[in-house]
Design a protein around this motif. Structure first.
Motif, PDB file in Angstrom:
ATOM      1  N   TRP A 197       6.618  -7.922   9.502  1.00 44.49           N
ATOM      2  CA  TRP A 197       6.315  -7.708   8.087  1.00 44.49           C
ATOM      3  C   TRP A 197       6.704  -8.952   7.262  1.00 44.49           C
ATOM      4  O   TRP A 197       5.963  -9.389   6.386  1.00 44.49           O
ATOM      5  CB  TRP A 197       7.078  -6.484   7.586  1.00 44.49           C
ATOM      6  CG  TRP A 197       6.833  -6.112   6.159  1.00 44.49           C
ATOM      7  CD1 TRP A 197       7.673  -6.308   5.107  1.00 44.49           C
ATOM      8  CD2 TRP A 197       5.671  -5.467   5.616  1.00 44.49           C
ATOM      9  NE1 TRP A 197       7.118  -5.821   3.947  1.00 44.49           N
ATOM     10  CE2 TRP A 197       5.903  -5.294   4.238  1.00 44.49           C
ATOM     11  CE3 TRP A 197       4.474  -5.017   6.179  1.00 44.49           C
ATOM     12  CZ2 TRP A 197       4.964  -4.693   3.396  1.00 44.49           C
ATOM     13  CZ3 TRP A 197       3.551  -4.416   5.333  1.00 44.49           C
ATOM     14  CH2 TRP A 197       3.790  -4.260   3.965  1.00 44.49           C
ATOM     15  N   ARG A 240       3.500 -12.728   5.250  1.00 42.86           N
ATOM     16  CA  ARG A 240       3.308 -13.406   3.970  1.00 42.86           C
ATOM     17  C   ARG A 240       2.967 -14.893   4.139  1.00 42.86           C
ATOM     18  O   ARG A 240       2.477 -15.522   3.224  1.00 42.86           O
ATOM     19  CB  ARG A 240       4.578 -13.290   3.126  1.00 42.86           C
ATOM     20  CG  ARG A 240       4.598 -12.065   2.246  1.00 42.86           C
ATOM     21  CD  ARG A 240       5.954 -11.940   1.588  1.00 42.86           C
ATOM     22  NE  ARG A 240       6.993 -11.718   2.582  1.00 42.86           N
ATOM     23  CZ  ARG A 240       8.292 -11.919   2.361  1.00 42.86           C
ATOM     24  NH1 ARG A 240       8.708 -12.373   1.211  1.00 42.86           N
ATOM     25  NH2 ARG A 240       9.171 -11.660   3.315  1.00 42.86           N
ATOM     26  N   TYR A 252      -9.155  -5.402  -0.563  1.00 44.73           N
ATOM     27  CA  TYR A 252      -8.388  -5.110  -1.775  1.00 44.73           C
ATOM     28  C   TYR A 252      -9.063  -4.099  -2.674  1.00 44.73           C
ATOM     29  O   TYR A 252      -9.295  -4.353  -3.860  1.00 44.73           O
ATOM     30  CB  TYR A 252      -8.085  -6.413  -2.549  1.00 44.73           C
ATOM     31  CG  TYR A 252      -7.284  -7.388  -1.734  1.00 44.73           C
ATOM     32  CD1 TYR A 252      -6.144  -6.962  -1.042  1.00 44.73           C
ATOM     33  CD2 TYR A 252      -7.661  -8.716  -1.620  1.00 44.73           C
ATOM     34  CE1 TYR A 252      -5.416  -7.831  -0.275  1.00 44.73           C
ATOM     35  CE2 TYR A 252      -6.930  -9.604  -0.852  1.00 44.73           C
ATOM     36  CZ  TYR A 252      -5.813  -9.146  -0.177  1.00 44.73           C
ATOM     37  OH  TYR A 252      -5.093 -10.011   0.594  1.00 44.73           O
ATOM     38  N   TYR A 302       2.521   3.456   3.000  1.00 43.62           N
ATOM     39  CA  TYR A 302       2.918   2.320   2.187  1.00 43.62           C
ATOM     40  C   TYR A 302       2.308   1.022   2.714  1.00 43.62           C
ATOM     41  O   TYR A 302       1.861   0.168   1.951  1.00 43.62           O
ATOM     42  CB  TYR A 302       4.446   2.217   2.198  1.00 43.62           C
ATOM     43  CG  TYR A 302       4.981   0.951   1.584  1.00 43.62           C
ATOM     44  CD1 TYR A 302       5.012   0.789   0.204  1.00 43.62           C
ATOM     45  CD2 TYR A 302       5.450  -0.084   2.378  1.00 43.62           C
ATOM     46  CE1 TYR A 302       5.494  -0.378  -0.362  1.00 43.62           C
ATOM     47  CE2 TYR A 302       5.943  -1.253   1.820  1.00 43.62           C
ATOM     48  CZ  TYR A 302       5.957  -1.394   0.452  1.00 43.62           C
ATOM     49  OH  TYR A 302       6.426  -2.548  -0.106  1.00 43.62           O
ATOM     50  N   VAL A 303       2.236   0.912   4.029  1.00 42.66           N
ATOM     51  CA  VAL A 303       1.797  -0.328   4.660  1.00 42.66           C
ATOM     52  C   VAL A 303       0.340  -0.655   4.295  1.00 42.66           C
ATOM     53  O   VAL A 303       0.027  -1.769   3.871  1.00 42.66           O
ATOM     54  CB  VAL A 303       1.948  -0.231   6.193  1.00 42.66           C
ATOM     55  CG1 VAL A 303       1.314  -1.407   6.885  1.00 42.66           C
ATOM     56  CG2 VAL A 303       3.413  -0.106   6.562  1.00 42.66           C
ATOM     57  N   THR A 357      -0.420  -1.600   0.656  1.00 42.98           N
ATOM     58  CA  THR A 357       0.186  -2.897   0.361  1.00 42.98           C
ATOM     59  C   THR A 357      -0.630  -4.043   0.969  1.00 42.98           C
ATOM     60  O   THR A 357      -0.849  -5.064   0.328  1.00 42.98           O
ATOM     61  CB  THR A 357       1.629  -2.955   0.907  1.00 42.98           C
ATOM     62  OG1 THR A 357       2.334  -1.823   0.414  1.00 42.98           O
ATOM     63  CG2 THR A 357       2.336  -4.220   0.461  1.00 42.98           C
ATOM     64  N   LEU A 358      -1.090  -3.851   2.213  1.00 45.36           N
ATOM     65  CA  LEU A 358      -1.771  -4.960   2.893  1.00 45.36           C
ATOM     66  C   LEU A 358      -3.246  -5.086   2.507  1.00 45.36           C
ATOM     67  O   LEU A 358      -3.750  -6.191   2.356  1.00 45.36           O
ATOM     68  CB  LEU A 358      -1.660  -4.813   4.416  1.00 45.36           C
ATOM     69  CG  LEU A 358      -0.300  -5.130   5.040  1.00 45.36           C
ATOM     70  CD1 LEU A 358      -0.371  -4.964   6.552  1.00 45.36           C
ATOM     71  CD2 LEU A 358       0.165  -6.533   4.700  1.00 45.36           C
ATOM     72  N   SER A 404      -4.671  -4.421  -6.147  1.00 44.05           N
ATOM     73  CA  SER A 404      -4.156  -3.669  -7.295  1.00 44.05           C
ATOM     74  C   SER A 404      -4.930  -2.368  -7.473  1.00 44.05           C
ATOM     75  O   SER A 404      -4.385  -1.381  -7.949  1.00 44.05           O
ATOM     76  CB  SER A 404      -4.244  -4.515  -8.557  1.00 44.05           C
ATOM     77  OG  SER A 404      -5.580  -4.902  -8.770  1.00 44.05           O
ATOM     78  N   VAL A 408      -3.513   0.585  -4.860  1.00 44.89           N
ATOM     79  CA  VAL A 408      -2.102   0.962  -4.818  1.00 44.89           C
ATOM     80  C   VAL A 408      -1.988   2.475  -4.739  1.00 44.89           C
ATOM     81  O   VAL A 408      -2.783   3.202  -5.333  1.00 44.89           O
ATOM     82  CB  VAL A 408      -1.381   0.453  -6.087  1.00 44.89           C
ATOM     83  CG1 VAL A 408       0.033   0.987  -6.162  1.00 44.89           C
ATOM     84  CG2 VAL A 408      -1.378  -1.060  -6.109  1.00 44.89           C
ATOM     85  N   ASN A 434       3.782   3.107  -3.109  1.00 47.61           N
ATOM     86  CA  ASN A 434       4.146   1.786  -3.617  1.00 47.61           C
ATOM     87  C   ASN A 434       5.120   1.880  -4.795  1.00 47.61           C
ATOM     88  O   ASN A 434       6.048   1.081  -4.895  1.00 47.61           O
ATOM     89  CB  ASN A 434       2.888   1.008  -4.024  1.00 47.61           C
ATOM     90  CG  ASN A 434       1.986   0.753  -2.840  1.00 47.61           C
ATOM     91  OD1 ASN A 434       1.242   1.628  -2.434  1.00 47.61           O
ATOM     92  ND2 ASN A 434       2.082  -0.424  -2.253  1.00 47.61           N
ATOM     93  N   GLU A 457       8.566   3.107  -3.434  1.00 47.27           N
ATOM     94  CA  GLU A 457       9.277   1.988  -2.808  1.00 47.27           C
ATOM     95  C   GLU A 457       9.885   1.081  -3.875  1.00 47.27           C
ATOM     96  O   GLU A 457      11.031   0.648  -3.763  1.00 47.27           O
ATOM     97  CB  GLU A 457       8.308   1.196  -1.930  1.00 47.27           C
ATOM     98  CG  GLU A 457       8.957   0.135  -1.072  1.00 47.27           C
ATOM     99  CD  GLU A 457       8.999  -1.231  -1.730  1.00 47.27           C
ATOM    100  OE1 GLU A 457       9.723  -2.104  -1.235  1.00 47.27           O
ATOM    101  OE2 GLU A 457       8.319  -1.431  -2.758  1.00 47.27           O
ATOM    102  N   GLU A 458       9.103   0.829  -4.937  1.00 45.66           N
ATOM    103  CA  GLU A 458       9.552  -0.033  -6.024  1.00 45.66           C
ATOM    104  C   GLU A 458      10.839   0.512  -6.662  1.00 45.66           C
ATOM    105  O   GLU A 458      11.774  -0.237  -6.933  1.00 45.66           O
ATOM    106  CB  GLU A 458       8.444  -0.079  -7.082  1.00 45.66           C
ATOM    107  CG  GLU A 458       8.300  -1.373  -7.820  1.00 45.66           C
ATOM    108  CD  GLU A 458       7.022  -1.328  -8.634  1.00 45.66           C
ATOM    109  OE1 GLU A 458       6.135  -2.138  -8.337  1.00 45.66           O
ATOM    110  OE2 GLU A 458       6.898  -0.465  -9.530  1.00 45.66           O
TER     111      GLU A 458
END
Lengths: 269, 300
Positions: free
Chosen positions: A222, A226, B165, B239-240, B243-244, B248, B251, B255, B258-259
């Motif tokens: 993970w 990035r 995305y 979540y994965v 995120t990947l 935007s 989401v 997410n 987690e934040e």
């Protein structure tokens, strides 16, 4: 026998479906040998440099070692916990037995993120610092339902009269378990260990919340996602995981069905 | 005194030896203990936290509904709940629809190689979840497999940007990642169907379609429901993937949870968001199962 129709169409569908499952996964090894940091077609050339880079990386080795350790301990713990439970649930009529089974299976139905944060809260309330041990605890919780399922299907799959014969011949319950039951369910035990290990080895989200300073392999990966220039060696790592887990799945399933007549029925159980 | 104690211990031992229930409970107790300690207790604590408030670095344990008011009142959070449920519902529907014929094929058309097919279908599931999701980023991305492939074939001149995305990318990726959770339960329920029922329906003059609709489909419904619940419930909290590959626009509720835990440090709000999402999912699941049962009853 009812006439079978649409045989070829269904077969073709099944082949396409397999392709849908495999093609994305097979891009990992494909691009891991590509001679460019850009992950795009056309492939520019063949190289094994990403594998060399990955093998030389000490952080990978440490993360791999951590994951192996966590996975091994979680697998043994989950299987050890599941063994008496599976025996109780298949051999005795226990009041509230289905409630316990329901509680154990609950972790399959709770999103992993919720399992992760709830354990994080518990640990912080108790003042227990995060470490690989807390990750292991989280993994035991998600492994137990897999272990119980595998072991229960194995225990249901052999003749109980063998156990009764042993008891009638004067062996104690404990000795009967070790000398009759355990050898017969051993394939199930091995399969449970392997599957639990793989569940733990692949888990990212629970580890993400419960890990301290030592990364497990998914946590390490993970972190790498990035950085574009690190991607090829992550793909090499992914390809290695793909090969290793394929071997483990095949062993787990072959071993699990060993000695059972109706082998295909056990896989989906 | 001692005599009485020995006597009661003896009675207890006799009871134990005679009673299946006592023996079973004893064997179950280790599993029960760990599940209570590491699953039930944390969940109860999570529920408690959702009624508390964050006071700087400390937690104020005065019960309040403030976190739920924020969770359900703030339009961005409400939108995320809806989107998470929509995405998971779409994933569930697509995955189950795609998996059914596959499971049917293995259960009814394959004879000796069932075992091989089932292993083939489970192998991709056991390879790194992170990297399976990431593979879709490689496929759908700006420089990804689809774009670079189409460009090198000369079919397009600019990379397509709508592939990655967005919620569709999340749905496709999750439908791929969760496929075995649909195939296996449906396969098990199809495999259990007594084949003589189909022969009987054929003897009574039912065609293949009627046989499927009136015998096979209703009898496989428990597997379908199991598969749907097994996919719908956990994917809402994924979540994965958002995120990947979500961007935007993709989401999901995980997410923001987690934040709150990782970056904002408002655990009570994170707990309330988690509780609210589980409640929303539970209600949606119950409605879905009830609707499916009602539909099945009408077919019969």
């Amino acid at each position: 026998m009812a006439k079978k129709s649409g045989g070829l169409g269904l077969f073709l569908y099944a082949v396409f479906y397999l392709a849908f499952l495999y093609v994305p996964v097979l891009f990992l090894p494909l691009f891991s040998f590509n001679n460019s940091t850009f992950i795009a077609f056309p492939l520019s050339g063949f190289t094994t440099q990403w594998y060399q880079q990955m093998f030389a990386d000490e952080a990978v080795q440490q993360a791999l070692f951590n994951s192996l350790r966590v996975g091994a301990i979680a697998a043994v713990a989950a299987t050890t916990l599941a063994l008496p439970a599976a025996k109780a649930l298949t051999r005795y009529r226990v009041p509230g037995g289905s409630a316990v089974l329901g509680l154990a299976n609950l972790s399959l139905f709770i999103p992993e993120i919720v399992l992760g944060i709830s354990l994080l809260i518990l640990l912080s309330v108790l003042g227990i610092p995060l470490s690989l041990w807390t990750v292991t605890l989280g993994h035991v919780v998600i492994c137990v339902p897999f272990a119980i399922t595998v072991l229960m299907s194995r225990m249901e799959g052999f003749d109980e009269s063998l156990e009764e014969a042993s008891l009638d011949l004067g062996e104690s319950g404990w000795m009967t378990f070790w000398r009759v039951t355990f050898p017969l369910i051993l394939p199930g035990v091995i399969s449970s260990l392997l599957l639990s290990f793989m569940v733990s080895f692949d888990d990212f989200l629970i580890a993400y919340f419960l890990v301290g300073n030592d990364a497990t392999l998914p946590i390490y990966i993970w972190g790498q996602l990035r950085f574009p220039y690190k991607l090829p060696s992550v793909l090499a790592l992914g390809a290695m995981i793909l090969v290793a887990s394929t071997i483990l799945v095949v062993i787990a399933e072959v071993v699990r069905s060993y000695g059972l007549k109706d082998r295909h029925k056990m896989v989906g159980a | 005194m001692t005599g009485v104690e020995v006597g009661s211990v003896g009675r207890l031992a006799r009871f134990y030896r005679r009673s299946e229930a006592a023996r079973g409970l004893l064997l179950l107790s280790p599993t029960m203990a760990i599940m209570l300690a590491a699953l039930a207790a944390p969940m109860i604590l999570l529920a408690l936290y959702s009624f508390w408030t964050q006071d700087g670095y400390a937690v104020n344990t005065q019960p309040t509904l403030a976190q739920y008011a924020t969770s359900l009142g703030r339009p961005t959070y409400r939108a995320l709940f809806y989107r998470s449920i929509e995405i998971s519902a779409a994933v569930t529907l697509i995955t189950v629809l795609l998996a059914y014929p596959m499971a049917y094929f293995v259960a009814f058309r394959v004879d000796k190689t069932k075992f091989v097919w089932l292993i083939l279908l489970t192998i991709p599931f056991w390879t790194s979840y992170l990297l399976r999701v990431f593979a879709w980023k490689l496929i759908l991305g700006y420089n990804g497999v689809i774009n670079s492939g189409l460009m090198s074939l000369g079919l397009i001149h600019q990379p397509l940007e709508f592939l990655l995305y967005n919620p569709t990318a999340v749905v496709v990726t999750l439908a791929h990642a969760w496929a075995p959770f649909a195939i296996l339960p449906i396969y098990v329920s199809l495999e259990k169907i007594d084949r003589s029922l189909l022969d009987a329906a054929a003897d009574l003059g039912d065609g293949a379609v009627r046989r499927f609709l009136r015998v096979t489909l209703p009898l496989s419904l428990p597997g379908v429901i199991g598969a749907a619940v097994l996919i719908f419930v956990p994917t809402t909290g994924d979540y994965v993937t958002p995120t990947l590959v979500g961007g935007s626009g993709g989401v999901m509720i995980a997410n923001v949870i987690e934040e709150q835990f990782d970056k904002v440090g408002n655990w009570p709000l994170g707990a309330a968001l988690a509780m609210a999402s589980m409640a929303a999912v539970a209600v949606a699941t119950l409605l879905f199962v009830a609707a499916l049962r009602a539909a099945a009853a009408r077919i019969r």
